[in-house]
Design an enzyme around this catalytic site. Structure first.
Site, PDB file in Angstrom:
ATOM      1  N   ARG A   1      -2.336  -2.818 -18.300  1.00  0.00           N
ATOM      2  CA  ARG A   1      -3.576  -1.967 -18.314  1.00  0.00           C
ATOM      3  C   ARG A   1      -3.402  -0.826 -17.083  1.00  0.00           C
ATOM      4  O   ARG A   1      -3.186  -1.094 -15.839  1.00  0.00           O
ATOM      5  CB  ARG A   1      -4.690  -2.923 -17.750  1.00  0.00           C
ATOM      6  CG  ARG A   1      -5.051  -4.173 -18.598  1.00  0.00           C
ATOM      7  CD  ARG A   1      -6.458  -4.687 -18.319  1.00  0.00           C
ATOM      8  NE  ARG A   1      -7.421  -4.081 -18.926  1.00  0.00           N
ATOM      9  CZ  ARG A   1      -7.554  -4.092 -20.480  1.00  0.00           C
ATOM     10  NH1 ARG A   1      -6.944  -5.166 -21.162  1.00  0.00           N
ATOM     11  NH2 ARG A   1      -8.586  -3.615 -20.986  1.00  0.00           N
TER      12      ARG A   1
ATOM     13  N   TYR B   1       0.703  -1.208  -0.121  1.00  0.00           N
ATOM     14  CA  TYR B   1      -0.026  -0.005   0.157  1.00  0.00           C
ATOM     15  C   TYR B   1       0.810   1.285   0.006  1.00  0.00           C
ATOM     16  O   TYR B   1       1.953   1.494   0.644  1.00  0.00           O
ATOM     17  CB  TYR B   1      -0.850  -0.072   1.051  1.00  0.00           C
ATOM     18  CG  TYR B   1      -2.458  -0.149   0.866  1.00  0.00           C
ATOM     19  CD1 TYR B   1      -3.027   0.966   0.158  1.00  0.00           C
ATOM     20  CD2 TYR B   1      -2.924  -1.240   0.805  1.00  0.00           C
ATOM     21  CE1 TYR B   1      -4.460   0.932   0.061  1.00  0.00           C
ATOM     22  CE2 TYR B   1      -4.401  -1.483   0.625  1.00  0.00           C
ATOM     23  CZ  TYR B   1      -4.894  -0.182   0.033  1.00  0.00           C
ATOM     24  OH  TYR B   1      -6.340  -0.420  -0.384  1.00  0.00           O
TER      25      TYR B   1
ATOM     26  N   GLU C   1      -0.692   4.866  -0.598  1.00  0.00           N
ATOM     27  CA  GLU C   1      -1.516   6.198  -0.826  1.00  0.00           C
ATOM     28  C   GLU C   1      -0.528   7.482  -0.803  1.00  0.00           C
ATOM     29  O   GLU C   1       0.225   7.437   0.340  1.00  0.00           O
ATOM     30  CB  GLU C   1      -2.532   6.065   0.387  1.00  0.00           C
ATOM     31  CG  GLU C   1      -3.790   5.143  -0.047  1.00  0.00           C
ATOM     32  CD  GLU C   1      -4.699   5.047   0.963  1.00  0.00           C
ATOM     33  OE1 GLU C   1      -4.623   5.856   2.033  1.00  0.00           O
ATOM     34  OE2 GLU C   1      -5.883   4.429   0.526  1.00  0.00           O
TER      35      GLU C   1
ATOM     36  N   ASP D   1      -7.189  13.221 -25.096  1.00  0.00           N
ATOM     37  CA  ASP D   1      -7.322  11.655 -24.675  1.00  0.00           C
ATOM     38  C   ASP D   1      -6.831  10.998 -25.711  1.00  0.00           C
ATOM     39  O   ASP D   1      -7.306  10.640 -26.774  1.00  0.00           O
ATOM     40  CB  ASP D   1      -8.826  11.232 -24.335  1.00  0.00           C
ATOM     41  CG  ASP D   1      -8.815   9.845 -23.907  1.00  0.00           C
ATOM     42  OD1 ASP D   1      -7.719   8.964 -23.971  1.00  0.00           O
ATOM     43  OD2 ASP D   1     -10.084   9.391 -23.674  1.00  0.00           O
TER      44      ASP D   1
HETATM   45  C1  LIG Z   1      -9.976   2.871 -24.227  1.00  0.00           C
HETATM   46  C2  LIG Z   1     -10.221   4.378 -23.987  1.00  0.00           C
HETATM   47  C3  LIG Z   1     -10.431   4.930 -22.647  1.00  0.00           C
HETATM   48  C4  LIG Z   1     -10.655   4.084 -21.375  1.00  0.00           C
HETATM   49  O1  LIG Z   1      -9.936   3.204 -20.970  1.00  0.00           O
HETATM   50  P1  LIG Z   1     -10.366   2.116 -20.024  1.00  0.00           P
HETATM   51  O2  LIG Z   1      -8.846   1.868 -19.660  1.00  0.00           O
HETATM   52  O3  LIG Z   1     -10.928   1.040 -20.913  1.00  0.00           O
HETATM   53  O4  LIG Z   1     -11.015   2.546 -18.913  1.00  0.00           O
HETATM   54  C5  LIG Z   1     -10.740   6.368 -22.566  1.00  0.00           C
HETATM   55  N1  LIG Z   1     -10.780   7.037 -23.422  1.00  0.00           N
HETATM   56  C6  LIG Z   1     -10.327   6.367 -24.979  1.00  0.00           C
HETATM   57  C7  LIG Z   1     -10.310   7.499 -26.076  1.00  0.00           C
HETATM   58  C8  LIG Z   1     -10.131   5.085 -25.056  1.00  0.00           C
HETATM   59  O5  LIG Z   1     -10.129   4.726 -26.480  1.00  0.00           O
END
Ligand SMILES: *Cc1c(COP(=O)(O)O)cnc(C)c1O
Length: 416
Positions: free
Chosen positions: A232, A51, A53, A197
């Site tokens: 991940r 842990y 945090e 993103d």
């Molecule tokens: C895959 C994806 C996410 C989210 O990812 P997770 O790990 O599945 O929560 C966010 N934004 C975009 C554009 C994605 O393609």
């Protein structure tokens, strides 16, 4: 995994079966990849026991002698690789990373503007079923109906009309490069923060095969497990002036203890992504996508936008008289795994849409080149021309397995 085999044969068996599936099938799901054995070793390490945090040097528990160094290395490598001023490597995945950005800058009811989900935006960019669409006033921009591309003039008009606090650029199904200077100009014109993103194309940015959003965006979020080829997880990269707000939003705002095993694996993946080999990998991803796109276009497939600049393709199957779901299921039976997907202005329902989405990141990780992509395109054409032909699917599945045996997947080399 001999211990697992003894203690839990059921789970061991299922993992073994999944290993074979990943080795023997052609994996074209655009968000998936194969991590290296080194990344998997870090993911499966004792760091999962700890842990921590807080942040390096400011933790709420003792015993951080090594964890602090692991997280600091991950942060430093991300800063160096992407040229970012500040990086948070703790988000559990891409969705919580985006939520943390909203928590940092928005109050409930504030306006965000992102790409519409059915046009390739992500759930977390304001879809009505997502918290991003429930807690905030989510507005969206669409693709141009003629070109299937973003039309920056209409995005600008929309932004000036709805005045979002955050303008979101980024997607899960758009096969073209984004114009980050133009997004910056639009964000400035309406007084919004610009969030990019780059979940899908972060590996291409790392390898120099896609323009970087870092100089233009206030905040960049990314998953680490798609084209970046890590575990991940996710990262938030931002300008120094937003560092404190972002860190506070991730912890204690949204999350508890970081997943230190993932943090270590992110650090490993970032080291791998800063090599010349990864630059070649990133440019091969694009070449492979373009080879597959050209093969499919020659055979009459209708690619949204007419082609690809990145790792992915979106295909409208309407002219083939086959739905996305039927095509995806037939292809899966033939050893070619992808997902059905809505296309822009789809007249069919999201759970039974008109298209399929394909990506080249995973197959490129196992060493496929243009020659193999052309072969895949021919197989896809044959399956979709006759989607009820299960004998054909079985023949192709055998040929797929044969091809795959010559290209051991990273981490699965021992399966041959
Ligand atoms: C895959 C994806 C996410 C989210 O990812 P997770 O790990 O599945 O929560 C966010 N934004 C975009 C554009 C994605 O393609």
């Amino acid at each position: 995994m001999s211990d697992l085999q003894q203690r839990d044969p059921e789970i061991f068996h299922l993992i073994s079966q999944e290993e074979k599936r990943q080795q023997n099938k052609i994996r074209l799901i655009a968000s998936e990849n194969y991590v290296s054995t080194a990344v998997m070793e870090a993911t499966g390490s004792v760091l999962t026991n700890k842990y921590s945090e807080g942040y390096p040097g400011k933790r709420y528990y003792e015993g951080q002698q090594y964890i602090d160094q692991v997280e600091s290395l991950a942060i430093q490598r991300a800063k160096d690789l992407f040229g970012a001023e500040h990086v948070n490597v703790q988000p559990y995945s891409g969705s919580p990373a985006n939520l943390a950005v909203y928590l940092a800058f928005l109050a409930p009811g504030d306006t965000i503007l992102g790409m519409a989900l059915p046009h390739g935006g992500h759930l977390t960019h304001g879809a009505k079923v997502s918290i991003s669409g429930k807690y905030f006033n989510a507005e969206s921009y669409s693709l141009d109906q003629q070109t299937g591309r973003l039309n920056y003039d209409t995005i600008r008009d929309k932004a000036l009309a709805c005045r979002p606090k955050i303008l979101i650029a980024g997607h899960s199904a758009y096969s073209r490069v984004l114009d980050f200077p133009r997004f910056r100009e639009i964000a400035d014109a309406c007084g919004a923060l610009l969030l990019v993103d780059m979940a899908h194309f972060a590996g291409l940015v790392a390898g120099g095969a896609h323009p970087s959003p870092i100089p233009y965006a206030d905040v960049v979020t990314t998953t680490t497990h798609k084209s970046l080829r890590g575990p991940r997880g996710a990262m938030i990269l931002c300008k120094q002036e937003y560092a404190a707000a972002i860190d506070k939003a991730v912890f204690p705002g949204l999350q508890g203890g970081p997943h230190n095993n993932t943090t270590a694996a992110i650090a490993v993946a970032l080291k791998e992504a800063s090599t010349d080999a990864f630059k070649q990998y990133a440019s091969q991803i694009v070449k492979n996508a373009q080879a597959l796109a050209a093969t499919l276009i020659e055979r009459g497939f209708d690619l949204v936008t007419g082609g690809t600049d990145n790792h992915l393709m979106l295909i409208d199957l309407t002219n083939k008289g086959v739905t996305g779901k039927i095509a995806a299921k037939a292809l899966d039976a033939a050893g070619i795994v992808l997902n059905y997907n809505a296309v822009p202005y789809d007249t069919r329902k999201p759970f039974d849409p008109s298209g399929i989405r394909l990506g080249s990141a995973a197959v490129t990780s196992r060493g496929f080149k243009e020659e193999q992509m052309v072969q895949i395109g021919k197989w896809i054409d044959a399956v979709i021309a006759d989607p009820a032909n299960t004998a054909l699917q079985a023949d192709i599945a055998a040929a797929v397995q044969q091809l795959c045996s010559g290209f051991p997947a990273p981490g699965l080399e021992y399966l041959g």
